[in-house]
Design a protein around this motif. Structure first.
Motif, PDB file in Angstrom:
ATOM      1  N   SER A   1       0.722  -1.252  -0.019  1.00  4.64           N
ATOM      2  CA  SER A   1       0.079   0.027   0.087  1.00  4.64           C
ATOM      3  C   SER A   1       0.855   1.239   0.107  1.00  4.64           C
ATOM      4  O   SER A   1       0.672   2.425  -0.626  1.00  4.64           O
ATOM      5  CB  SER A   1      -0.874  -0.176   1.062  1.00  4.64           C
ATOM      6  OG  SER A   1      -0.321   0.146   2.533  1.00  4.64           O
ATOM      7  N   ILE A   2       1.884   1.223   0.691  1.00  5.92           N
ATOM      8  CA  ILE A   2       2.938   2.489   0.675  1.00  5.92           C
ATOM      9  C   ILE A   2       3.414   2.469  -0.649  1.00  5.92           C
ATOM     10  O   ILE A   2       3.628   3.813  -1.193  1.00  5.92           O
ATOM     11  CB  ILE A   2       4.149   2.100   1.697  1.00  5.92           C
ATOM     12  CG1 ILE A   2       3.363   2.080   3.300  1.00  5.92           C
ATOM     13  CG2 ILE A   2       5.144   3.300   1.656  1.00  5.92           C
ATOM     14  CD1 ILE A   2       4.228   2.085   4.452  1.00  5.92           C
ATOM     15  N   ASP A   3       3.846   1.302  -1.225  1.00  5.87           N
ATOM     16  CA  ASP A   3       4.491   1.544  -2.853  1.00  5.87           C
ATOM     17  C   ASP A   3       3.330   2.095  -3.498  1.00  5.87           C
ATOM     18  O   ASP A   3       3.747   2.892  -4.429  1.00  5.87           O
ATOM     19  CB  ASP A   3       4.575   0.183  -3.057  1.00  5.87           C
ATOM     20  CG  ASP A   3       5.291   0.209  -4.778  1.00  5.87           C
ATOM     21  OD1 ASP A   3       6.430   0.506  -4.817  1.00  5.87           O
ATOM     22  OD2 ASP A   3       4.422  -0.172  -5.500  1.00  5.87           O
ATOM     23  N   ARG A   4       2.166   1.888  -3.436  1.00  2.89           N
ATOM     24  CA  ARG A   4       1.067   2.380  -4.205  1.00  2.89           C
ATOM     25  C   ARG A   4       0.712   3.999  -4.097  1.00  2.89           C
ATOM     26  O   ARG A   4       0.569   4.569  -4.927  1.00  2.89           O
ATOM     27  CB  ARG A   4      -0.351   1.584  -4.332  1.00  2.89           C
ATOM     28  CG  ARG A   4      -0.126   0.311  -4.832  1.00  2.89           C
ATOM     29  CD  ARG A   4       0.097   0.271  -6.424  1.00  2.89           C
ATOM     30  NE  ARG A   4       1.578   0.231  -6.759  1.00  2.89           N
ATOM     31  CZ  ARG A   4       2.168   0.671  -7.631  1.00  2.89           C
ATOM     32  NH1 ARG A   4       1.192   1.214  -9.024  1.00  2.89           N
ATOM     33  NH2 ARG A   4       3.189   0.690  -8.002  1.00  2.89           N
ATOM     34  N   TRP A   5       0.952   4.213  -2.817  1.00  5.67           N
ATOM     35  CA  TRP A   5       0.777   5.570  -2.609  1.00  5.67           C
ATOM     36  C   TRP A   5       1.844   6.489  -2.978  1.00  5.67           C
ATOM     37  O   TRP A   5       1.436   7.398  -3.701  1.00  5.67           O
ATOM     38  CB  TRP A   5       0.605   5.456  -0.970  1.00  5.67           C
ATOM     39  CG  TRP A   5       0.692   7.076  -0.177  1.00  5.67           C
ATOM     40  CD1 TRP A   5      -0.447   8.050  -0.575  1.00  5.67           C
ATOM     41  CD2 TRP A   5       1.796   7.538   0.606  1.00  5.67           C
ATOM     42  NE1 TRP A   5       0.173   9.100   0.153  1.00  5.67           N
ATOM     43  CE2 TRP A   5       1.226   8.720   0.824  1.00  5.67           C
ATOM     44  CE3 TRP A   5       2.944   6.910   1.115  1.00  5.67           C
ATOM     45  CZ2 TRP A   5       2.050   9.689   1.592  1.00  5.67           C
ATOM     46  CZ3 TRP A   5       3.567   7.690   1.984  1.00  5.67           C
ATOM     47  CH2 TRP A   5       3.384   8.911   2.129  1.00  5.67           C
TER      48      TRP A   5
ATOM     49  N   PRO B   1       4.428  10.687  -8.418  1.00  5.71           N
ATOM     50  CA  PRO B   1       4.539  10.082  -9.487  1.00  5.71           C
ATOM     51  C   PRO B   1       5.800  10.205 -10.191  1.00  5.71           C
ATOM     52  O   PRO B   1       6.530   9.436 -10.424  1.00  5.71           O
ATOM     53  CB  PRO B   1       3.495  10.293 -10.689  1.00  5.71           C
ATOM     54  CG  PRO B   1       3.009  11.332 -10.045  1.00  5.71           C
ATOM     55  CD  PRO B   1       2.903  11.399  -8.675  1.00  5.71           C
ATOM     56  N   LEU B   2       6.289  11.448  -9.933  1.00 10.32           N
ATOM     57  CA  LEU B   2       7.523  12.077 -10.593  1.00 10.32           C
ATOM     58  C   LEU B   2       8.756  11.621  -9.610  1.00 10.32           C
ATOM     59  O   LEU B   2      10.174  11.488 -10.217  1.00 10.32           O
ATOM     60  CB  LEU B   2       7.463  13.480 -10.806  1.00 10.32           C
ATOM     61  CG  LEU B   2       6.469  14.037 -11.805  1.00 10.32           C
ATOM     62  CD1 LEU B   2       6.631  15.558 -11.815  1.00 10.32           C
ATOM     63  CD2 LEU B   2       6.869  13.592 -13.232  1.00 10.32           C
TER      64      LEU B   2
ATOM     65  N   LYS C   1      12.317   7.596  -4.732  1.00 14.07           N
ATOM     66  CA  LYS C   1      11.978   7.190  -3.419  1.00 14.07           C
ATOM     67  C   LYS C   1      11.907   5.864  -3.109  1.00 14.07           C
ATOM     68  O   LYS C   1      11.806   5.200  -2.204  1.00 14.07           O
ATOM     69  CB  LYS C   1      10.687   8.027  -3.311  1.00 14.07           C
ATOM     70  CG  LYS C   1      10.763   9.304  -2.846  1.00 14.07           C
ATOM     71  CD  LYS C   1       9.227   9.995  -2.714  1.00 14.07           C
ATOM     72  CE  LYS C   1       9.169  11.215  -2.060  1.00 14.07           C
ATOM     73  NZ  LYS C   1       9.735  11.655  -0.909  1.00 14.07           N
ATOM     74  N   MET C   2      11.560   4.960  -4.318  1.00 10.61           N
ATOM     75  CA  MET C   2      11.159   3.448  -4.167  1.00 10.61           C
ATOM     76  C   MET C   2      11.984   2.598  -5.261  1.00 10.61           C
ATOM     77  O   MET C   2      11.703   2.419  -6.153  1.00 10.61           O
ATOM     78  CB  MET C   2       9.745   3.323  -4.034  1.00 10.61           C
ATOM     79  CG  MET C   2       9.122   1.743  -3.765  1.00 10.61           C
ATOM     80  SD  MET C   2       9.630   1.332  -2.118  1.00 10.61           S
ATOM     81  CE  MET C   2       8.502   2.171  -1.307  1.00 10.61           C
TER      82      MET C   2
ATOM     83  N   PHE D   1      -4.673   4.628   5.555  1.00  9.66           N
ATOM     84  CA  PHE D   1      -4.089   6.231   5.239  1.00  9.66           C
ATOM     85  C   PHE D   1      -3.748   6.230   3.601  1.00  9.66           C
ATOM     86  O   PHE D   1      -4.177   6.962   2.903  1.00  9.66           O
ATOM     87  CB  PHE D   1      -2.955   6.294   6.110  1.00  9.66           C
ATOM     88  CG  PHE D   1      -2.310   7.544   5.705  1.00  9.66           C
ATOM     89  CD1 PHE D   1      -2.621   8.436   6.123  1.00  9.66           C
ATOM     90  CD2 PHE D   1      -0.859   7.488   4.939  1.00  9.66           C
ATOM     91  CE1 PHE D   1      -1.788   9.842   5.931  1.00  9.66           C
ATOM     92  CE2 PHE D   1      -0.299   8.474   4.791  1.00  9.66           C
ATOM     93  CZ  PHE D   1      -0.615   9.865   5.062  1.00  9.66           C
ATOM     94  N   THR D   2      -3.154   5.158   3.393  1.00 11.28           N
ATOM     95  CA  THR D   2      -2.478   5.409   1.946  1.00 11.28           C
ATOM     96  C   THR D   2      -3.479   5.031   0.850  1.00 11.28           C
ATOM     97  O   THR D   2      -3.410   5.821  -0.062  1.00 11.28           O
ATOM     98  CB  THR D   2      -1.406   4.038   1.636  1.00 11.28           C
ATOM     99  OG1 THR D   2      -1.986   2.822   2.095  1.00 11.28           O
ATOM    100  CG2 THR D   2       0.118   4.262   2.818  1.00 11.28           C
TER     101      THR D   2
END
Length: 336
Positions: free
Chosen positions: A101-105, A111-112, A117-118, A190-191
């Motif tokens: 979920s954090i990855d999708r958030w 997105p940029l 960040k990941m 949250f995410t």
């Protein structure tokens, strides 16, 4: 065995079969498709699949044996190892869902900056934390002899048979579920709600552009206009449905079991033994749902499954053609 126990036994068998086949299929897709392996979410999916597979092979059959025989499967040492494994795997799978979920958030809201960040290194650090978090709770429970056979769930899981350490076990259980189930649930809410907010914002922008286009195209056919409006509605519902699936399956599968574990801490509250096993089956069913929720229903995995199936069918048809040609060659008489 009464009728309810027979039904529950069949349910456990079905969960084992579906979970085993679906998680193996996700693993095959991961190994087959290099694009999936290159993506950061693929690491989280791989970890989740690993936990689900191990839970399916190691713990679910023991619950089935305990349910059918109404007795502890194996000796105390064996059951303690199984309880340690069950605690570790269930915690790891919850935290893996939170990591997804954090990855999708990050991917949707930023997105940029997603690729900075990941990265795979960041994903490895997150997975390292999930393993350390899971290992710490399961190790503490094992060292304090708080894992063993629990009759209410017919499983080797968290259990305390000593009255002298009841208070400590209550504190540990509340602390454990707060930092596994509750923490993961808060992160999911949250995410994914942030993702839903961004998705609805983009849908509104697309709707505005679509409506402006429809106003300009005065000669457009009414059926085309109606299809555009229906697509707007489907677009809004699609995002809500996906978010509801992520959070809903987590709550439906895990919440009954966690609530039962908390209620169980109060001896004055009776719990039906059949309900205990039902709540355990619901928790196990998450291992069968996860491959579809997070992987197999996605376009990339569907395409990979189709490619694998086509390759197998093509190979089998080639083998069949080769055998037919060989048989025809053997049947032709040789001239003397």
């Amino acid at each position: 065995m009464d009728t309810a126990e027979v039904i529950l036994s069949v349910l456990v068998v079905v969960i084992i079969i579906v979970s085993l086949l679906s998680n193996v299929l996700v693993l095959i897709c991961f190994l087959y498709n290099p694009e999936i392996r290159r993506q950061v979410p693929g690491l989280f999916n791989l970890n989740l699949t690993f936990c689900n597979l191990l839970l399916t092979v190691a713990n679910m059959p023991l619950t089935l044996v305990g349910l059918v025989s109404r007795a502890q499967p194996g000796g105390d040492g064996f059951c303690q190892i199984a309880g340690f494994l069950e605690t570790f795997l269930s915690t790891n799978s919850m935290l893996s869902m939170a990591a997804l979920s954090i990855d999708r958030w990050i991917a949707v809201v930023f997105p940029l900056r997603y690729h900075s960040k990941m990265r795979h290194k960041d994903a490895a650090l997150v997975l390292g934390y999930t393993w350390a978090h899971s290992m710490s709770f399961s190790t503490v429970a094992a060292c304090l002899s708080w894992v063993g056979y629990h009759r209410l769930y017919a499983s080797c899981t968290l259990s305390n048979a000593r009255a002298s350490s009841r208070t400590q076990f209550v504190v540990f259980t509340v602390f454990f579920h707060s930092f596994t189930f509750l923490l993961s649930f808060i992160v999911l809410c949250f995410t994914y709600l942030k993702v839903l907010k961004v998705a609805r914002f983009h849908c509104k922008r697309i709707d505005v552009i679509t409506m402006q286009t429809l106003v300009l195209l005065v000669d457009i056919h009414p059926s085309v206009r109606q299809r555009c409006l229906e697509e707007q509605k489907r677009r809004r519902q699609r995002a809500t449905r996906k978010i509801s699936t992520f959070i809903g399956t987590f709550m439906v599968c895990f919440a009954p079991y966690v609530i039962t574990r908390i209620v169980e801490l109060f001896p004055a509250v009776p719990i039906d033994p059949h309900w205990g096993i039902v709540s355990k089956c619901l928790a196990y069913s998450k291992a069968a749902c996860d491959p579809f929720v997070y992987s197999l229903l996605r376009h990339q995995y569907k395409k990979t499954c189709t490619d694998i199936l086509n390759r197998l069918l093509k190979r089998s048809s080639l083998n069949a053609s080769g055998r037919r040609l060989e048989q025809q060659g053997n049947s032709i008489p040789t001239a003397e």
